[in-house]
Design an enzyme around this catalytic site. Structure first.
Site, PDB file in Angstrom:
ATOM      1  N   VAL A 191       0.864  -1.190   0.000  1.00 14.24           N
ATOM      2  CA  VAL A 191       0.000   0.000   0.000  1.00 14.24           C
ATOM      3  C   VAL A 191       0.892   1.228   0.000  1.00 14.24           C
ATOM      4  O   VAL A 191       1.873   1.292   0.723  1.00 14.24           O
ATOM      5  CB  VAL A 191      -0.964   0.025   1.208  1.00 14.24           C
ATOM      6  CG1 VAL A 191      -2.015  -1.052   1.063  1.00 14.24           C
ATOM      7  CG2 VAL A 191      -0.238  -0.157   2.527  1.00 14.24           C
ATOM      8  N   CYS A 192       0.569   2.218  -0.826  1.00 16.46           N
ATOM      9  CA  CYS A 192       1.467   3.344  -1.051  1.00 16.46           C
ATOM     10  C   CYS A 192       0.681   4.600  -1.410  1.00 16.46           C
ATOM     11  O   CYS A 192      -0.509   4.535  -1.695  1.00 16.46           O
ATOM     12  CB  CYS A 192       2.432   3.049  -2.203  1.00 16.46           C
ATOM     13  SG  CYS A 192       3.270   1.464  -2.119  1.00 16.46           S
ATOM     14  N   THR A 193       1.385   5.725  -1.431  1.00 19.36           N
ATOM     15  CA  THR A 193       0.865   6.968  -1.993  1.00 19.36           C
ATOM     16  C   THR A 193       1.912   7.533  -2.945  1.00 19.36           C
ATOM     17  O   THR A 193       3.082   7.639  -2.584  1.00 19.36           O
ATOM     18  CB  THR A 193       0.557   8.000  -0.891  1.00 19.36           C
ATOM     19  OG1 THR A 193      -0.413   7.460   0.010  1.00 19.36           O
ATOM     20  CG2 THR A 193       0.023   9.292  -1.500  1.00 19.36           C
TER      21      THR A 193
END
Length: 392
Positions: free
Chosen positions: A139-141
């Protein structure tokens, strides 16, 4: 499945501490750059990987420095596996079966993985397992923004370790904390000249974050789908090998593509083992996009269009045309902070502010990377998120 697990996990956290009831958000941060204070755990060291060397020898210097940290991280994975399947049976299965696929991996990745196993003393199957984790769940931005002068700025938080062991005493994810000492910046060279640069975990040969100076920047975010990476991996093991490993594709693009348009075409059209979001920035005005991928094809390409007011594109882990899961809404605060920053003020400095704002910064965040293609800049920082802080 991932959404269901997030719901269950939230209920468990909320039952023990009100600080975890989502959404835990804060006002947009400012003045966080240059990095300092409790959210900053240190700058990332640089290494050189010489692509002229035989693949088995390319990572020897990196692993020599990071052997202890890699062994500690692998031991944590073993412990987690034993918690699910006691008696070491799952680890034994990994050690026996996964080495069988190493010679089926595309060149040079299988040989590089063999070299890492030899240099570290970690069993080959467990090094392979480490290298396929990211095909399954990250999970990342990531964001690409164009400033008022047409310069492109690319930033990302790499979040990893969800469901990988919660340390209740320290309020942290076990695997996330053990990955932080493995973060390295790598200058990939050929004929003693830079081909591309990347932020990596030592022992991992694919690319999640990278820059081709004066050409493009690239990050990858996980895309949740029922047709997920575990299906692609199973197909590969069973002999169906017409797809490309996601992180191997990003590395191939960084190494071989010569332009933003070529990179975009390859990322959009190549069949993958896992669905993904590719966030790509170029070196000219308007060159920035989110490529939303299924395993087979591109579903959508959202591009920067400053004339229509879209001066940045931003991706977490949800299709941009759908609402994010309310338990995991990092998009809304990130977009709010980008708009508050404004196109006139966007820079590496203010991008770091956005990526330092909770819950964009969260307990899973291992590092933040900032890139600017025109100057060839890549700088990365190991992160921490002191409580109160969302667990993801």
């Amino acid at each position: 499945m991932a959404r269901f697990l997030l719901l269950i996990l939230t209920v468990l956290f909320a039952a023990t501490s009100s600080q975890f009831i989502p959404p835990y958000t804060e006002d947009c941060r400012t003045g966080t750059y240059p990095p300092s204070g409790p959210t900053f755990k240190g700058a990332v060291s640089w290494y050189t990987v010489d692509l002229d060397l035989p693949p088995k020898d390319r990572w020897t210097a990196v692993i020599a420095d990071k052997k202890t940290e890699l062994v500690n991280m692998i031991q944590a994975i073993r412990d987690l596996a034993d918690a699910f399947v006691p008696g070491g049976k799952l680890v034994q299965l990994v050690d026996v079966t996964l080495p069988l696929i190493v010679d089926t991996l595309p060149y040079p990745f299988g040989d590089e993985i063999k070299g890492i196993a030899a240099a570290s003393g970690v069993p080959l199957g467990e090094v392979i397992l480490f290298n396929i984790f990211y095909e399954v769940f990250t999970v990342c931005t990531s964001a690409v923004a164009e400033d008022a002068n047409g310069n492109l700025v690319h930033g990302r938080n790499l979040d990893f370790g969800l469901f990988m062991g919660w340390d209740a005493k320290n309020k942290s994810w076990v695997l996330s904390e053990l990955l932080k000492p493995l973060v390295v910046n790598v200058d990939f060279t050929r004929n003693k000249r830079t081909v591309f640069k990347s932020t990596n975990f030592a022992g991992y040969v694919g690319m999640l974050t990278g820059i081709k100076p004066n050409a493009f920047t690239l990050t990858m975010n996980e895309r949740f789908s029922l047709d997920g990476g575990y299906i692609g991996i199973l197909e590969w093991i069973l002999g169906k090998r017409d797809g490309i490993w996601m992180s191997f594709l990003t590395r191939s693009v960084l190494e071989n593509a010569t332009s933003y348009e070529e990179a975009k075409f390859r990322l959009a059209q190549t069949k993958l083992l896992a669905p993904a979001y590719f966030i790509l920035g170029g070196n000219s005005t308007g060159e920035g996009c989110i490529i939303t991928r299924s395993r087979l094809t591109s579903l959508d390409i959202l591009e920067i269009d400053a004339k229509r007011g879209r001066w940045f594109v931003l991706e977490t882990n949800y299709d941009h045309w759908k609402e994010p899961l309310f338990l995991d809404d990092r998009r809304t605060p990130a977009v709010k902070c980008m708009n508050r920053t404004s196109r006139a003020n966007i820079s590496l400095k203010t991008m770091y502010d956005v990526l330092s704002t909770k819950p964009v910064l969260n307990k899973l965040t291992t590092y933040t990377t900032l890139m600017q293609v025109s100057s060839g800049t890549l700088e990365s920082y190991i992160r921490d998120c002191p409580s109160p802080c969302m667990p993801w």
